[in-house]
Design an enzyme around this catalytic site. Structure first.
Site, PDB file in Angstrom:
ATOM      1  N   GLU A 170       1.001  -1.278   0.093  1.00  0.00           N
ATOM      2  CA  GLU A 170       0.011  -0.127  -0.002  1.00  0.00           C
ATOM      3  C   GLU A 170       0.813   1.273   0.086  1.00  0.00           C
ATOM      4  O   GLU A 170       0.680   2.055   0.930  1.00  0.00           O
ATOM      5  CB  GLU A 170      -0.890   0.152   1.125  1.00  0.00           C
ATOM      6  CG  GLU A 170      -1.750  -1.210   1.228  1.00  0.00           C
ATOM      7  CD  GLU A 170      -2.816  -1.148   2.362  1.00  0.00           C
ATOM      8  OE1 GLU A 170      -2.904  -0.268   3.444  1.00  0.00           O
ATOM      9  OE2 GLU A 170      -3.869  -1.984   2.649  1.00  0.00           O
ATOM     10  N   GLU A 279      -5.616 -11.058  -0.665  1.00  0.00           N
ATOM     11  CA  GLU A 279      -6.489 -11.285   0.440  1.00  0.00           C
ATOM     12  C   GLU A 279      -7.920 -11.244   0.331  1.00  0.00           C
ATOM     13  O   GLU A 279      -8.749 -10.420   0.663  1.00  0.00           O
ATOM     14  CB  GLU A 279      -6.217  -9.746   1.125  1.00  0.00           C
ATOM     15  CG  GLU A 279      -4.732  -9.721   1.280  1.00  0.00           C
ATOM     16  CD  GLU A 279      -4.416  -8.392   2.242  1.00  0.00           C
ATOM     17  OE1 GLU A 279      -5.308  -7.525   2.765  1.00  0.00           O
ATOM     18  OE2 GLU A 279      -3.135  -7.825   2.218  1.00  0.00           O
TER      19      GLU A 279
HETATM   20  C1  XIL Z   1      -5.652  -6.763   8.751  1.00  0.00           C
HETATM   21  C2  XIL Z   1      -6.032  -7.931   9.708  1.00  0.00           C
HETATM   22  O1  XIL Z   1      -7.035  -8.768   8.918  1.00  0.00           O
HETATM   23  C3  XIL Z   1      -6.746  -7.858  10.828  1.00  0.00           C
HETATM   24  O2  XIL Z   1      -6.591  -8.860  11.533  1.00  0.00           O
HETATM   25  C4  XIL Z   1      -5.649  -6.712  11.330  1.00  0.00           C
HETATM   26  O3  XIL Z   1      -6.092  -6.278  12.616  1.00  0.00           O
HETATM   27  C5  XIL Z   1      -5.469  -5.428  10.738  1.00  0.00           C
HETATM   28  O4  XIL Z   1      -4.813  -5.857   9.342  1.00  0.00           O
HETATM   29  N1  XIL Z   1      -4.952  -4.709   4.045  1.00  0.00           N
HETATM   30  C6  XIL Z   1      -3.741  -5.572   4.382  1.00  0.00           C
HETATM   31  C7  XIL Z   1      -4.049  -6.638   5.510  1.00  0.00           C
HETATM   32  O5  XIL Z   1      -2.670  -5.563   3.561  1.00  0.00           O
HETATM   33  O6  XIL Z   1      -2.633  -6.776   6.265  1.00  0.00           O
HETATM   34  C8  XIL Z   1      -4.683  -6.142   6.588  1.00  0.00           C
HETATM   35  O7  XIL Z   1      -5.194  -7.203   7.612  1.00  0.00           O
HETATM   36  C9  XIL Z   1      -6.332  -6.077   5.784  1.00  0.00           C
HETATM   37  C10 XIL Z   1      -6.158  -4.802   4.838  1.00  0.00           C
END
Ligand code: XIL
Length: 369
Positions: A170, A279
């Site tokens: 990001e 994700e």
């Molecule tokens: C999120 C996790 O799912 C949560 O458990 C944590 O509290 C915060 O991070 N983008 C990303 C991930 O790259 O690392 C994030 O994961 C969600 C958004």
């Protein structure tokens, strides 16, 4: 044996044989299935990791691994794991010289005990800089020295065991500009992309075999962000910087525009790099309504979206398909519960670890060969 008894036995045996024969015939007669099914109707493997010709990943948390159904679902259906939280900088890097490997080790051990690969997430992400680091009065040189040592210590520790890493996560806004982080020293970098490029080099030095990714969200949706990523990739290639793949997080919704997804994916793949849907989860309660009900019709809409995404991914060149990772395992535990502030059902398994329509949609989207 007297004659009468002998005749009776023969008669009984004949009768039994006739009954058995008739039963066999009538079962066959009632069964509409031919003896062998034509090849195109043969059911393929019914388990994702067996049917997928690429990595089938799940983001996991150690807190849930003690739950048998959770651990078994991961082992049975997936071929690789990502730490949802526990391999981020904030969790591992407790002080300038202190590292806490407990949970990261547990993830990597669980994976190797069960023959799963590990995708490391994530080395440099402004949101997971630990407080002590973000607030330290480093100039850009000291800042980079520290990041280098974090990357090399972490990648080095898991050399050969963590096969791929999200090196940077990001760094761009959707409009293609560089994100201004809440870490003041960033503003003093004359060439921030150059800094990220060196992060890839540091990771590569620590484990030359690891495949290195840039990861972001909305890559397929936001064309300006995607162009910025493509420009960065071209620059890295020109400068010989080791970048092997791009991940799009794919936190999308049942309503996300399908042709935008498809075109964006094709454009991402024009880089020639590995592509990771890193994700994946699909929001169904798009209006964030308190009274939302996850009905069969909603489940089907979600399954259609999963199927579409998998089919679009399958249409990419085979050698660029790295993996699809779902961001969690079961609707029982999803990050969206905290983040989305509404009841959500975004994953492939329901609260009781049963395969959802979404699972069947995913499976149907996979190629058969
Ligand atoms: C999120 C996790 O799912 C949560 O458990 C944590 O509290 C915060 O991070 N983008 C990303 C991930 O790259 O690392 C994030 O994961 C969600 C958004």
């Amino acid at each position: 044996m007297n004659n009468r008894f002998f005749r009776l036995s023969i008669w009984t045996c004949t009768l039994v044989l006739m009954v058995m024969l008739q039963a066999a015939c009538s079962t066959k007669g009632d069964d509409p299935r031919p003896d062998t099914q034509p090849p195109d109707e043969q059911p393929g493997p019914a388990i994702l990791k067996e049917k997928a010709a690429f990595g089938m990943g799940a983001a996991i948390k150690t807190a849930h691994l003690t739950e048998l159904a959770y651990a078994n679902t991961v082992k049975n259906h997936f071929s690789q794991v990502t730490a949802e939280w526990e391999m981020k900088m904030e969790l591992i890097w407790s002080s300038a010289s202190g590292y806490n490997w407990n949970n990261a080790d547990r993830i990597v051990d669980f994976a190797s005990d069960n023959g799963l690969e590990v995708h490391g997430h994530t080395l440099v992400w402004y949101k997971s800089f630990p407080g002590w680091f973000k607030n330290a009065a480093y100039d850009s040189i000291a800042f980079e020295d520290h990041v280098k040592s974090y990357i090399q210590t972490t990648v080095g520790r898991y050399k050969g065991r963590v096969k791929s890493w999200d090196v940077a996560n990001e760094i761009f806004n959707d409009n293609g500009t560089l994100r201004s982080t809440d870490c003041p020293v960033f503003a003093t970098f004359k060439d921030p992309i150059g800094f990220y490029g060196r992060c890839f080099e540091y990771a590569h030095e620590a484990d030359p075999e690891a495949r290195l990714f840039y990861n972001d969200y909305s890559v397929v949706l936001a064309s300006a962000k995607r162009s910025a990523i493509k420009r960065m990739v071209s620059r890295f290639k020109n400068e010989g910087i080791p970048i092997h793949g791009i991940g799009d997080q794919f936190h999308y919704r049942v309503t996300t525009d399908k042709s935008t997804i498809k075109n964006g994916l094709t454009d991402m793949a024009s880089t020639g790099l590995l592509i990771h849907l890193s994700e994946l989860d699909i929001i169904v309660n798009v209006l964030q309504s308190e009274s939302y009900a996850f009905t069969q019709a909603e489940a089907q809409k979600q399954a259609d979206m999963y199927r579409f995404i998998v089919e679009s991914y399958e249409s990419l060149p085979d050698n660029q398909k790295f993996a699809i990772t779902t961001w969690g395992v079961t609707d029982k535990y999803t990050w969206l519960t905290d983040y989305w502030h509404a009841k959500e059902y975004p994953l492939l398994f329901d609260q009781n670890y049963q395969e959802k329509e979404a699972y069947r949609g995913f499976l149907a989207g996979l190629k058969n060969d």
